[in-house]
Design a protein around this motif. Sequence first.
Motif, PDB file in Angstrom:
ATOM      1  N   VAL A  16      93.476  -6.552  25.705  1.00  0.00           N
ATOM      2  CA  VAL A  16      92.726  -7.497  25.230  1.00  0.00           C
ATOM      3  C   VAL A  16      91.753  -7.008  24.056  1.00  0.00           C
ATOM      4  O   VAL A  16      91.543  -6.030  23.927  1.00  0.00           O
ATOM      5  N   ARG A  17      91.978  -7.748  23.235  1.00  0.00           N
ATOM      6  CA  ARG A  17      91.014  -7.496  21.904  1.00  0.00           C
ATOM      7  C   ARG A  17      89.895  -8.320  21.918  1.00  0.00           C
ATOM      8  O   ARG A  17      90.145  -9.601  21.665  1.00  0.00           O
ATOM      9  N   PHE A  18      88.717  -7.521  21.930  1.00  0.00           N
ATOM     10  CA  PHE A  18      87.390  -8.360  21.718  1.00  0.00           C
ATOM     11  C   PHE A  18      87.003  -8.588  20.342  1.00  0.00           C
ATOM     12  O   PHE A  18      87.308  -7.801  19.390  1.00  0.00           O
ATOM     13  N   ASP A  19      86.249  -9.601  20.107  1.00  0.00           N
ATOM     14  CA  ASP A  19      85.724  -9.959  18.820  1.00  0.00           C
ATOM     15  C   ASP A  19      84.373  -9.286  18.484  1.00  0.00           C
ATOM     16  O   ASP A  19      83.925  -9.118  17.757  1.00  0.00           O
ATOM     17  N   THR A  20      83.874  -8.477  19.753  1.00  0.00           N
ATOM     18  CA  THR A  20      82.560  -7.774  19.557  1.00  0.00           C
ATOM     19  C   THR A  20      82.981  -6.165  20.077  1.00  0.00           C
ATOM     20  O   THR A  20      84.138  -5.937  20.367  1.00  0.00           O
ATOM     21  N   LYS A  21      82.075  -5.504  19.803  1.00  0.00           N
ATOM     22  CA  LYS A  21      82.335  -4.128  19.915  1.00  0.00           C
ATOM     23  C   LYS A  21      80.869  -3.364  20.573  1.00  0.00           C
ATOM     24  O   LYS A  21      79.888  -3.496  20.125  1.00  0.00           O
ATOM     25  N   ILE A  22      80.965  -2.458  21.631  1.00  0.00           N
ATOM     26  CA  ILE A  22      80.043  -1.787  22.342  1.00  0.00           C
ATOM     27  C   ILE A  22      80.304  -0.322  21.660  1.00  0.00           C
ATOM     28  O   ILE A  22      81.270   0.092  22.132  1.00  0.00           O
ATOM     29  N   ALA A  23      79.341   0.305  20.888  1.00  0.00           N
ATOM     30  CA  ALA A  23      79.650   1.697  20.521  1.00  0.00           C
ATOM     31  C   ALA A  23      78.481   2.637  20.730  1.00  0.00           C
ATOM     32  O   ALA A  23      77.378   2.047  20.732  1.00  0.00           O
ATOM     33  N   VAL A  24      78.760   3.728  21.007  1.00  0.00           N
ATOM     34  CA  VAL A  24      77.539   4.588  21.132  1.00  0.00           C
ATOM     35  C   VAL A  24      78.038   5.857  20.022  1.00  0.00           C
ATOM     36  O   VAL A  24      79.103   6.422  19.834  1.00  0.00           O
ATOM     37  N   LEU A  25      77.229   6.353  19.300  1.00  0.00           N
ATOM     38  CA  LEU A  25      77.058   7.366  18.220  1.00  0.00           C
ATOM     39  C   LEU A  25      76.232   8.426  18.746  1.00  0.00           C
ATOM     40  O   LEU A  25      74.940   8.320  18.839  1.00  0.00           O
ATOM     41  N   LEU A  26      76.641   9.618  18.904  1.00  0.00           N
ATOM     42  CA  LEU A  26      76.109  10.822  19.531  1.00  0.00           C
ATOM     43  C   LEU A  26      76.034  11.912  18.335  1.00  0.00           C
ATOM     44  O   LEU A  26      77.174  11.834  17.554  1.00  0.00           O
ATOM     45  N   ARG A  27      74.929  12.651  18.370  1.00  0.00           N
ATOM     46  CA  ARG A  27      74.802  13.688  17.421  1.00  0.00           C
ATOM     47  C   ARG A  27      76.000  14.862  17.638  1.00  0.00           C
ATOM     48  O   ARG A  27      75.826  15.111  18.738  1.00  0.00           O
ATOM     49  N   PHE A  70      80.300  -3.230  32.260  1.00  0.00           N
ATOM     50  CA  PHE A  70      80.689  -4.056  31.017  1.00  0.00           C
ATOM     51  C   PHE A  70      82.056  -4.782  30.932  1.00  0.00           C
ATOM     52  O   PHE A  70      82.910  -4.342  31.586  1.00  0.00           O
ATOM     53  N   ARG A  71      82.111  -5.779  30.363  1.00  0.00           N
ATOM     54  CA  ARG A  71      83.399  -6.577  30.308  1.00  0.00           C
ATOM     55  C   ARG A  71      84.319  -6.004  29.150  1.00  0.00           C
ATOM     56  O   ARG A  71      85.528  -6.546  29.326  1.00  0.00           O
ATOM     57  N   GLN A  72      83.792  -5.018  28.690  1.00  0.00           N
ATOM     58  CA  GLN A  72      84.972  -4.400  27.724  1.00  0.00           C
ATOM     59  C   GLN A  72      84.539  -2.856  27.302  1.00  0.00           C
ATOM     60  O   GLN A  72      83.528  -2.440  27.686  1.00  0.00           O
ATOM     61  N   PRO A  73      85.406  -2.356  26.798  1.00  0.00           N
ATOM     62  CA  PRO A  73      85.386  -0.864  26.593  1.00  0.00           C
ATOM     63  C   PRO A  73      83.956  -0.386  25.696  1.00  0.00           C
ATOM     64  O   PRO A  73      83.601  -1.076  25.012  1.00  0.00           O
ATOM     65  N   VAL A  74      83.661   0.777  26.120  1.00  0.00           N
ATOM     66  CA  VAL A  74      82.433   1.502  25.427  1.00  0.00           C
ATOM     67  C   VAL A  74      83.087   2.561  24.536  1.00  0.00           C
ATOM     68  O   VAL A  74      83.626   3.529  25.024  1.00  0.00           O
TER      69      VAL A  74
END
Length: 151
Positions: A16-27, A70-74
């Motif tokens: 599935v290709r989502f129009d949105t994105k959940i992202a985490v950025l770590l140091r 969540f409904r989409q990957p992180v």
Amino acid sequence: MNAEAPVHDGAADAPVRFDTKIAVLLREDLETWQRLNVTAFLVSGLGSQLPEVIGEPYEDADGVPYLPMFRQPVLVFEGAKETLTAAHSRALSRALPRALFTSDLFATGHDGANRAAVRAVGTDALDLVGLAVYGPRNAVDKVLKGARMHP
């Protein structure tokens, strides 16, 4: 922010290709336990305030219910301290929903102390170790410029 329906490629098992994105950025200099802890805290912020990112509850074959997720990957990224600072500025300028984790939070013991530690530091002086962002894919990609996928 309105959630748009994911795009299916036709087949039942197709990605599935989502129009949105959940992202985490770590140091990049965090220890393993810190990476896991920061990621868990950050995504809890998104899930608590953005109901559109949460899917339906789960149930196993015996009818035992489980909480929705969540409904989409992180997607998890990493970068240098400067990468986090720049990403934070870009997330603010785009007014994207975001959660942050500062180095000060490793020394606190409860939720009230966490909020007080963040409140005590000006935006430009925050010592960021993690940032979670949600929004349209293109906007999140621009926020994460310079970061790399977490190995």
